[in-house]
Design an enzyme around this catalytic site. Sequence first.
Site, short mmCIF file in Angstrom:
data_model
loop_
_atom_site.label_atom_id
_atom_site.label_comp_id
_atom_site.label_asym_id
_atom_site.label_seq_id
_atom_site.Cartn_x
_atom_site.Cartn_y
_atom_site.Cartn_z
N ARG A 114 65.98 56.47 67.53
CA ARG A 114 65.78 56.04 68.74
C ARG A 114 66.44 56.75 69.85
O ARG A 114 66.68 56.17 70.88
CB ARG A 114 65.99 54.45 69.03
CG ARG A 114 65.16 53.64 67.98
CD ARG A 114 63.71 53.09 68.52
NE ARG A 114 63.31 52.09 67.84
CZ ARG A 114 63.20 50.92 68.52
NH1 ARG A 114 63.60 50.48 69.50
NH2 ARG A 114 62.41 50.00 67.64
N ARG A 163 65.75 53.53 76.20
CA ARG A 163 65.96 53.04 77.53
C ARG A 163 67.38 53.32 77.90
O ARG A 163 67.83 53.10 79.11
CB ARG A 163 65.71 51.51 77.52
CG ARG A 163 64.48 51.02 77.63
CD ARG A 163 64.04 49.61 76.96
NE ARG A 163 64.41 49.60 75.68
CZ ARG A 163 64.30 48.46 74.87
NH1 ARG A 163 63.67 47.39 75.48
NH2 ARG A 163 64.48 48.62 73.52
N ARG A 217 58.88 55.32 82.11
CA ARG A 217 58.48 54.17 81.66
C ARG A 217 58.23 53.16 82.81
O ARG A 217 57.48 52.25 82.98
CB ARG A 217 59.51 53.44 80.61
CG ARG A 217 59.40 53.89 79.38
CD ARG A 217 58.11 53.40 78.39
NE ARG A 217 58.44 52.23 77.98
CZ ARG A 217 57.97 51.02 78.67
NH1 ARG A 217 57.20 51.08 79.90
NH2 ARG A 217 57.94 49.92 78.23
N ASP A 254 55.69 55.14 67.76
CA ASP A 254 56.18 53.84 67.47
C ASP A 254 55.42 53.53 66.11
O ASP A 254 54.49 54.12 65.63
CB ASP A 254 55.74 52.72 68.35
CG ASP A 254 56.70 51.55 68.01
OD1 ASP A 254 57.77 51.40 68.35
OD2 ASP A 254 56.33 50.76 67.30
N TYR A 288 55.01 43.05 60.25
CA TYR A 288 54.37 42.99 61.64
C TYR A 288 52.90 42.35 61.49
O TYR A 288 52.72 41.40 62.32
CB TYR A 288 54.71 43.95 62.47
CG TYR A 288 56.12 44.38 62.72
CD1 TYR A 288 56.39 43.78 63.95
CD2 TYR A 288 56.82 45.42 62.01
CE1 TYR A 288 57.69 43.94 64.41
CE2 TYR A 288 58.08 45.58 62.57
CZ TYR A 288 58.67 44.96 63.71
OH TYR A 288 59.82 45.14 64.24
O1 CP3 Z 1 63.55 57.49 67.57
C1 CP3 Z 1 62.99 57.85 68.46
O2 CP3 Z 1 63.50 58.17 69.53
C2 CP3 Z 1 61.51 58.09 68.46
C3 CP3 Z 1 60.85 56.71 69.14
C4 CP3 Z 1 60.82 55.32 68.17
C5 CP3 Z 1 60.31 54.24 68.81
N1 CP3 Z 1 60.11 53.19 67.82
C6 CP3 Z 1 60.19 54.03 70.12
C7 CP3 Z 1 60.09 52.72 70.89
C8 CP3 Z 1 60.89 55.00 66.75
C9 CP3 Z 1 61.11 56.06 65.50
C10 CP3 Z 1 60.34 53.67 66.58
C11 CP3 Z 1 60.36 53.03 65.11
C12 CP3 Z 1 60.18 51.73 65.18
N2 CP3 Z 1 59.50 50.69 66.00
C13 CP3 Z 1 60.78 50.70 64.21
C14 CP3 Z 1 61.54 51.25 63.08
C15 CP3 Z 1 63.02 51.48 63.44
C16 CP3 Z 1 63.98 50.31 63.66
O3 CP3 Z 1 64.39 50.35 64.93
O4 CP3 Z 1 64.16 49.50 62.73
C17 CP3 Z 1 60.31 49.14 64.69
C18 CP3 Z 1 60.87 48.07 63.86
C19 CP3 Z 1 59.68 49.46 65.65
C20 CP3 Z 1 58.71 48.33 66.34
C21 CP3 Z 1 59.09 48.25 67.72
N3 CP3 Z 1 58.81 48.74 68.76
C22 CP3 Z 1 59.96 47.13 68.11
C23 CP3 Z 1 60.56 46.02 67.31
C24 CP3 Z 1 60.18 47.51 69.74
C25 CP3 Z 1 60.92 46.36 70.61
C26 CP3 Z 1 62.07 46.20 70.39
C27 CP3 Z 1 62.95 47.21 71.42
O5 CP3 Z 1 63.67 48.02 71.02
O6 CP3 Z 1 62.52 47.07 72.71
C28 CP3 Z 1 59.46 48.54 70.02
C29 CP3 Z 1 59.32 49.33 71.18
C30 CP3 Z 1 59.85 50.65 71.42
N4 CP3 Z 1 59.60 51.59 70.37
C31 CP3 Z 1 60.60 50.99 72.45
C32 CP3 Z 1 60.85 52.26 71.95
C33 CP3 Z 1 61.67 53.56 72.90
C34 CP3 Z 1 61.32 50.44 73.35
C35 CP3 Z 1 60.02 50.28 74.49
C36 CP3 Z 1 60.35 49.95 75.99
O7 CP3 Z 1 60.58 51.43 76.55
O8 CP3 Z 1 60.45 49.29 76.63
#
Ligand code: CP3
Length: 348
Positions: A25, A29, A38, A74, A151
């Site tokens: 990630r 943010r 964003r 994502d 999910y």
């Molecule tokens: O690593 C990177 O920089 C690439 C981007 C990436 C995102 N999601 C962007 C994202 C990757 C590799 C993921 C994978 C992901 N997404 C997983 C597996 C990794 C893990 O953390 O276990 C999962 C379970 C998700 C599902 C997901 N997406 C959730 C649960 C959430 C909300 C929780 C949160 O952190 O806000 C997201 C949103 C998300 N995906 C964000 C980002 C940068 C945040 C969104 C925002 O900008 O508000």
Amino acid sequence: MDQSDRFLRACRREPVDTTPIWLMRQAGRYMPEYRAVRAQHSMLDAIRTPELACEITMQPVSAFDLDAAIIFADILPILIGMGLDLAFVKGEGPQLGNAIRTPADVDALRTPSAQENLPYTLEAIRLVRRELDGRIPLIGFSGAPFTLASYAIEGGGSKNHVKVKSFMLSEPDAWARLMDKLATVVADYLVAQVEAGAQTVQVFDSWAGVLAPGDYRAHVLPYTQRVIAQVKATGVPVIYFGTDLNGLLETLPETGADVLGVDWRIDLDAAWARLGEDVAVQGNLDPVALFAPWPAVRDRAVDILARANGRPGHVFNLGHGILPETPVDTVRRLVDFVHEWGTGRTGR
Ligand code: CP3
């Protein structure tokens, strides 16, 4: 040898000039540049616009001396083309409007090709490869079948995973059909990412650790194996990541992955001993440790590096994704410190 192949060499357990590091990630943010994009665009718009996804992918790579980029996307949009309604709800995380409840819901799921379902991410990969110009490699990724099933059935994040586990145990035939469909679309998506230019892929099985080992082996592992075997046939290394997998470390090499992600709940050397020496290891700093004063972060990084002990095949990373409030300056110091420590120790 230079930075362009440090990370991929480590994935293949070849010697490197210093320990490679990237952060799960890493685009997110905690970076003001990310928040600025964003503020103008929704999460799904950012993912679906290749120019924006490319710009966000490049943000951490421009700010820090990272050894790999990971495509901004994502794990969940793959479910949209299968027939589920996905929304990222501010403050609540992702939600699937029409979650899977019955075997008939499973049979109604479509299995579109990645080219049909996620063409924007494939295009973003092409843009990023051009932008990186060979400087460092690009990682593609997907959710693993189990974590996507979680999910799809829970309808969002879940504490006890009651719905997904109940479905798995009470509807074994429909579960097998669901996992078969997910494995098919995930494998196709990952292979398409490699064809578009991803030089390795990470399979995120973030929630697999909620399962009893016997259920993981019976109801999940065969599908994970199938996905990883199909990607490995393209020739790129595969990383498999989950959290809370310490009850499964001896089993994980059976996934076929080249690199296994380890979280912070176990010492790196203890995990590696149980995984065996035939795999590379990625990890395993507690993401919350980055909130501590620098000397405490440094001590924990040293502990991990000392436990890896210069063995070929260590990729430094966090044990789970970087958190939104993480201090940017600590990230920069960590990345530089890992590189310095690796060079100093080997004397190269
Ligand atoms: O690593 C990177 O920089 C690439 C981007 C990436 C995102 N999601 C962007 C994202 C990757 C590799 C993921 C994978 C992901 N997404 C997983 C597996 C990794 C893990 O953390 O276990 C999962 C379970 C998700 C599902 C997901 N997406 C959730 C649960 C959430 C909300 C929780 C949160 O952190 O806000 C997201 C949103 C998300 N995906 C964000 C980002 C940068 C945040 C969104 C925002 O900008 O508000």
